[in-house]
Structure formats: C-alpha cells, structure tokens
Design a protein around this motif. Sequence first.
Motif, mmCIF file in Angstrom:
data_model
loop_
_atom_site.group_PDB
_atom_site.id
_atom_site.type_symbol
_atom_site.label_atom_id
_atom_site.label_comp_id
_atom_site.label_asym_id
_atom_site.label_seq_id
_atom_site.Cartn_x
_atom_site.Cartn_y
_atom_site.Cartn_z
ATOM 1 N N UNK A 43 38.193 34.568 51.381
ATOM 2 C CA UNK A 43 38.474 33.503 52.354
ATOM 3 C C UNK A 43 38.387 33.510 53.811
ATOM 4 N N UNK A 44 39.421 33.389 54.510
ATOM 5 C CA UNK A 44 39.861 33.187 55.855
ATOM 6 C C UNK A 44 40.310 34.628 56.422
ATOM 7 N N UNK A 45 40.587 35.463 55.618
ATOM 8 C CA UNK A 45 41.213 36.707 55.601
ATOM 9 C C UNK A 45 40.368 37.630 56.523
ATOM 10 N N UNK A 46 41.264 37.944 57.637
ATOM 11 C CA UNK A 46 40.476 39.180 58.356
ATOM 12 C C UNK A 46 41.395 40.145 58.988
ATOM 13 N N UNK A 47 40.788 41.404 59.182
ATOM 14 C CA UNK A 47 41.771 42.520 59.622
ATOM 15 C C UNK A 47 42.351 42.133 61.013
ATOM 16 N N UNK A 48 43.665 42.948 61.043
ATOM 17 C CA UNK A 48 44.449 42.713 62.402
ATOM 18 C C UNK A 48 45.185 44.133 62.391
ATOM 19 N N UNK A 49 45.493 44.490 63.830
ATOM 20 C CA UNK A 49 46.302 45.181 64.253
ATOM 21 C C UNK A 49 47.498 44.837 64.645
ATOM 22 N N UNK A 50 47.810 43.391 64.798
ATOM 23 C CA UNK A 50 48.935 42.902 65.341
ATOM 24 C C UNK A 50 49.978 42.832 64.185
ATOM 25 N N UNK A 100 46.655 48.792 60.513
ATOM 26 C CA UNK A 100 45.974 47.538 60.099
ATOM 27 C C UNK A 100 46.703 46.801 59.086
ATOM 28 N N UNK A 101 46.475 45.605 58.905
ATOM 29 C CA UNK A 101 47.028 44.605 57.994
ATOM 30 C C UNK A 101 46.004 43.432 57.757
ATOM 31 N N UNK A 102 46.274 42.567 56.813
ATOM 32 C CA UNK A 102 45.365 41.507 56.684
ATOM 33 C C UNK A 102 45.905 40.078 57.275
ATOM 34 N N UNK A 143 50.065 27.782 59.919
ATOM 35 C CA UNK A 143 50.844 28.929 59.281
ATOM 36 C C UNK A 143 49.879 30.119 59.674
ATOM 37 N N UNK A 144 50.599 31.301 59.895
ATOM 38 C CA UNK A 144 49.884 32.518 59.906
ATOM 39 C C UNK A 144 50.520 33.588 58.741
ATOM 40 N N UNK A 145 49.508 33.921 57.881
ATOM 41 C CA UNK A 145 49.854 34.858 56.630
ATOM 42 C C UNK A 145 49.614 36.126 56.889
ATOM 43 N N UNK A 146 50.373 37.038 56.752
ATOM 44 C CA UNK A 146 49.932 38.650 56.799
ATOM 45 C C UNK A 146 50.366 39.084 55.370
ATOM 46 N N UNK A 147 49.426 39.849 55.114
ATOM 47 C CA UNK A 147 49.583 40.659 53.764
ATOM 48 C C UNK A 147 49.343 42.416 53.969
ATOM 49 N N UNK A 148 50.027 43.152 53.361
ATOM 50 C CA UNK A 148 49.757 44.636 53.311
ATOM 51 C C UNK A 148 50.020 45.310 52.109
ATOM 52 N N UNK A 149 49.739 46.410 51.725
ATOM 53 C CA UNK A 149 50.000 47.076 50.647
ATOM 54 C C UNK A 149 49.945 46.246 49.239
#
Length: 294
Positions: A52-59, A66-68, A234-240
């Motif tokens: 979808x609209x999910x991208x890599x970020x370093x923030x 990195x996370x999503x 909304x800002x969604x962050x995902x990791x692990x």
Amino acid sequence: SGTFVTGSSVTISGSGFGEKIPVSPRLWDDFEGRPVNEPIGTPVVGQYTRVGATRSTDQGCYTGQRCAHSRIIGDSTMPGLVANWIPTEARNSFASMKVKILSAYGTIAPHNIKLLRLNAHTDEDDATHGFPNYNIGKERTALSFNGIVNHGALGQFYFGMGSGLPNPAGWNSVSSWDRIGDPDTANGWVGYTFGASRAETAHNRITRLSLPEHLAGIRSAYFCGYISHDGYNVDLYLDDLYADTSFARVEVQSGDGNYEMQLPTAWSDGLITFTANSGQYAAGTQVQLVVYDA
C-alpha cells in the motif's frame, strides 16, 4: 551458549522442544537497510502481498535505523502491510508487531482500526474480507480495542475487556494468535497480548462455520492494514513484524508487557539456535528467555 547481542547466534540446550517445520517463521521484518522513503520491498523472511502506502523511514523508529511508515491522509490511502502464505492453510497462527499510531485528532477515538488481523481468504489481492478472521480492533465510536472473531454476515463475538493503546504516544507490543476449531464446534480458541495492560485468551469458542466461504485455515497476517481517516490525518509506524503458522517460538520478556521476538535458525527436540534480537533492552537488562515448544 553464545552472547545475547543483536545479530549473534545463541543456542539453547534442553529437552521437549518438539519439532518445528519450517524452522523459520512465515514472516520476519525489521526493515533495516531499506532506502529511506522508498516503498517497502521484500522482508527479511517471507513476502508481502500488499504494501500500500507504506514506506521506509529513519524517523522515530522502535530500534535500529529503519522502520515502516504510512501516512493516512484520506479514505483512499491503504496503510500497513499484509503478509500472505497462500496456498498454505494452517489451523494455528501467531503474529506479533511493534506499532505506533499518532492521530491529528489527539486520540484514536474516531478511527476505525484493524490493528492486527489473522485472516482466511481466497483472493490474493484482498486480505481484508476473508472469513473467518481474528482481530484486535475497534470501531469508529469505540474508545478501546477488543479481540474480535468475525464470521461475516453471521456475526462476530468480542472477547477481552478492551483498552486503548497502552502507550498512546509511543511504541506498543502487540500479538495475536488463534486455533481454528472444527466447523460449528466450540473447540477453537483465540487470544492476544496488548502491552502490559491486556492479555486475553478465549477458549472453547466456535471459530469456524460450515459455510463455503469459511476456509479451514489462516492464510495471511494483516498488520494494521486499515485505519479510517474520518477527517483526521494519522501516522502509522510499524517495526519487528513476525508471523507464523506455528505457536512454537522464542521470546525474551521483561515482565512489564514488553517482549522481543527471536529468529530461530535450527530447531530440534533438544536444541534450538536463534539469531538474537535485543530490541529495546539495553545491555545489562535482566530478561527471561521463554520457549514456546512445538
């Protein structure tokens, strides 16, 4: 044996671990090494069906560099990630993630959120609407999340008392699991953990119906694949992210609701080797190593 440092190999010796096939989970991704602001590509283990609209970020990442990240700025935006292991159908399934949701509303109250879903479906392009599916989720008017078993047109049942995100402005540890029972028979069970605030399991429930659209096994894990906009960005962050068709796994836990998934590389009845993931635990932190046997 081995030193518990992220990326190192650790071996556990014992007995009664059972046999895990395959040894690796169906999905594992910590997003490290991805180019910043590029679409999420292939995970470390497994594959995604939808990014979808999910991208890599370093923030603002959970750990590492990195996370999503997905930014929900309108109803057409498709956030989150979907992992799919079609054609395998499994009666047992487990998924885990680290998640952070920041809403311009100030709370998550107006948003319809499917936080973590384990889903049976036949359409590889739509992991949203297969049945049965098992969720941690909330509707637009709800102030808290519940465990939900969704049978489609024949209804759903809720379990657990519900709560908001344990850490509403930061990262949360969330996991979900299910055992699909026999059709129309109360021998299935579902459960979830939701930070330190919630841990619920519902046993002896009807988790599958004798309908043509109800598949015999789970085929996908759906990592926050839907958040309604409802007028607030909304800002969604995902990791692990971790998903498997087995309950057998290795975790380190600290007793405060947090845990870190480990990546097994060898598994036999008397020996397990895994790649260490210390996550947010700093050097010198006392934690428990927990094995859920096969």
